[in-house]
Enzyme design. Structure first.
Site, PDB file in Angstrom:
ATOM      1  N   TYR A 154      -8.322   1.466   5.607  1.00  0.00           N
ATOM      2  CA  TYR A 154      -8.347   0.088   6.630  1.00  0.00           C
ATOM      3  C   TYR A 154      -9.634  -0.042   7.168  1.00  0.00           C
ATOM      4  CZ  TYR A 154      -7.107  -2.969  10.275  1.00  0.00           C
ATOM      5  OH  TYR A 154      -6.813  -4.216  11.003  1.00  0.00           O
ATOM      6  N   HIS A 208      -7.409  -7.010   8.551  1.00  0.00           N
ATOM      7  CA  HIS A 208      -6.795  -8.310   8.943  1.00  0.00           C
ATOM      8  C   HIS A 208      -7.858  -9.181   9.567  1.00  0.00           C
ATOM      9  CE1 HIS A 208      -3.599  -5.268   9.357  1.00  0.00           C
ATOM     10  NE2 HIS A 208      -2.764  -6.525   9.261  1.00  0.00           N
TER      11      HIS A 208
END
Length: 178
Positions: A89, A132
């Site tokens: 991530y 994101h």
């Protein structure tokens, strides 16, 4: 800090500059914290920075002519049901505004992707890299798409504390799960 010399076209002349990636260490962690405070509207916790010190090649500071101007921080996550795969991530990737469009963000992202693809002799392989991005950050979405990331989900109210609350989840699959 490793250093490379890069040449770019300035509007009127060619300018040579040095770009180098540096490891995150306890000695320069304060620089990273200050950068993140300027670059991102999120306050990161001390546990975030403790994890950054432990991810090795997946956290870097980038220097432009020996000035710290950006960085990237990632975390490894276990893939449910697998002991041989992890996901990566990208929590932060940013460059100070005056130093954008010089290839520094690309250098950071390429470093992460290259290291994610390397075979691991001591642990799980990276199956995918994801992150994101706020839905209104079209420049960032296009940047990641250029490197093979795809928008896979719109996450409503992902950033409840911000005016633009929704985010896109972007990912790049490196290893297909069976």
């Amino acid at each position: 800090m490793g250093s490379t010399t890069t040449t770019t076209e300035d509007k009127s002349k060619a300018a040579a500059f040095r770009i180098g990636l540096g490891d995150i260490t306890p000695n320069n962690l304060g620089q990273l914290k200050r950068l993140n405070t300027v670059l991102f509207p999120v306050v990161y916790t001390s546990s975030f920075y403790k994890e950054v010190l432990e991810v090795g090649e997946f956290a870097k500071i980038i220097y432009f002519n020996d000035i710290c101007v950006g960085g990237v921080c990632c975390r490894k996550e276990n893939v449910p049901g697998s002991t041989s795969l992890q996901n990566l991530y990208i929590a932060t990737l940013g460059v100070l505004a005056p130093y954008r469009r010089l290839g520094l963000g690309s250098k950071l992202l390429k470093h992460i992707l290259e290291n994610a693809k390397l075979p691991s002799s001591s642990g799980p392989k990276i199956a995918k890299v994801y992150l994101h991005v706020q839905t209104n950050n079209e420049e960032a979405v296009e940047f990641y798409k250029k490197y093979g990331f795809e928008v896979v989900e719109k996450c409503e109210n992902y950033y409840p504390q911000f005016d633009v609350k929704d985010a896109f989840k972007l990912e790049k699959v490196l290893i297909e799960k069976n």
